[in-house]
Design an enzyme around this catalytic site. Structure first.
Site, short mmCIF file in Angstrom:
data_model
loop_
_atom_site.label_atom_id
_atom_site.label_comp_id
_atom_site.label_asym_id
_atom_site.label_seq_id
_atom_site.Cartn_x
_atom_site.Cartn_y
_atom_site.Cartn_z
CE LYS A 85 -4.60 -0.47 1.92
NZ LYS A 85 -5.45 -0.24 3.09
O1 G3P Z 1 -9.13 0.09 3.50
C1 G3P Z 1 -9.15 1.36 4.07
C2 G3P Z 1 -10.05 1.38 5.23
O2 G3P Z 1 -9.56 0.52 6.23
C3 G3P Z 1 -10.32 2.72 5.83
O3 G3P Z 1 -11.53 2.60 6.46
O4 G3P Z 1 -13.28 3.08 8.09
O5 G3P Z 1 -10.93 3.85 8.52
O6 G3P Z 1 -12.33 4.93 6.77
P1 G3P Z 1 -12.04 3.69 7.51
#
Ligand code: G3P
Length: 217
Positions: free
Chosen positions: A83
């Protein structure tokens, strides 16, 4: 459509894998920290369960640093995908890593122009964060549709991973848009099963089944 699990929780990954519904996994430093285990140990354990791509993210912000980190992450498991943050240095690293045959996932993408640059750099995957855009009253799924349209116009091979998913409808909307992949948090994956009318229907059929099950022949 591929389903990835957006978690570093081994139990959740095992459960989805048993169903044959986990085509890959995405992690990030926040998800790793939630498990409070060493990064390398956790990724190696995930790789014993999942043969598909496993995204791993470090904390370097220079091109050299990202490339060095990527080589370490790749030594943990062959199916690791790196990533890379959506930055100038990140995109430089994408080009170098992809030339070496190391797949990259450009993360923290919030605009079509960022996604276009990620594809031009040759990234294998791009991750638009739909939930975080919705959180600030923007339209996360419109971003996904825009990216897919742009990639289709030019035949870019970069696959779109719909990320930052908050609820089952995000997965449905991603599927309707034709996204290649949705990376789904474990709690959202579990919610995809449920409908109160299904539960009610099962209870009623069970009740009625008993009514005739013991009738004399
Ligand atoms: O894959 C990216 C994800 O984990 C981010 O999610 O819920 O932290 O916006 P969030």
């Amino acid at each position: 459509m591929k389903f990835f699990l957006d978690t570093a929780n081994l139990d959740a990954i095992r459960k989805a894998a048993e169903l044959g519904m986990c085509d890959g996994v995405t992690t990030n430093p926040t998800l790793i920290a939630q498990e409070m285990k060493h990064h390398d140990h956790l990724i190696s354990e995930i790789a014993k369960i999942i043969k598909g791509p496993i995204s791993v993210e470090g904390d370097s912000d220079t091109c050299d640093g990202i490339v060095k980190e990527a080589e370490i992450f790749k030594s943990w498991a062959p199916n690791v995908v790196i990533k890379v943050p959506m930055t100038h240095e990140g995109l430089k690293a994408v080009r170098i890593l992809e030339k070496k045959g190391i797949h990259t996932n450009v993360t923290l993408v919030f605009s079509p122009s960022q996604a276009l640059l990620a594809a031009k750099a040759g990234a294998s995957y791009v991750s638009p964060f739909v939930g975080r855009l919705d959180d600030i009253s923007e339209n996360g799924m419109q971003l996904v549709r825009d990216i897919l349209e742009i990639y289709k116009n030019y035949g870019f091979k970069t696959q779109v991973i719909v990320a930052s998913i908050r609820h089952p409808n995000h997965v449905v909307e991603a599927a309707k848009a034709g996204a290649h992949i949705a990376t789904i948090p474990a709690d959202v994956f579990n919610k995809m099963w449920h409908h109160p009318l299904t539960d009610k229907g099962i209870a009623k059929f069970k009740e009625d089944y008993k009514k005739t099950a013991n009738l004399k022949k």
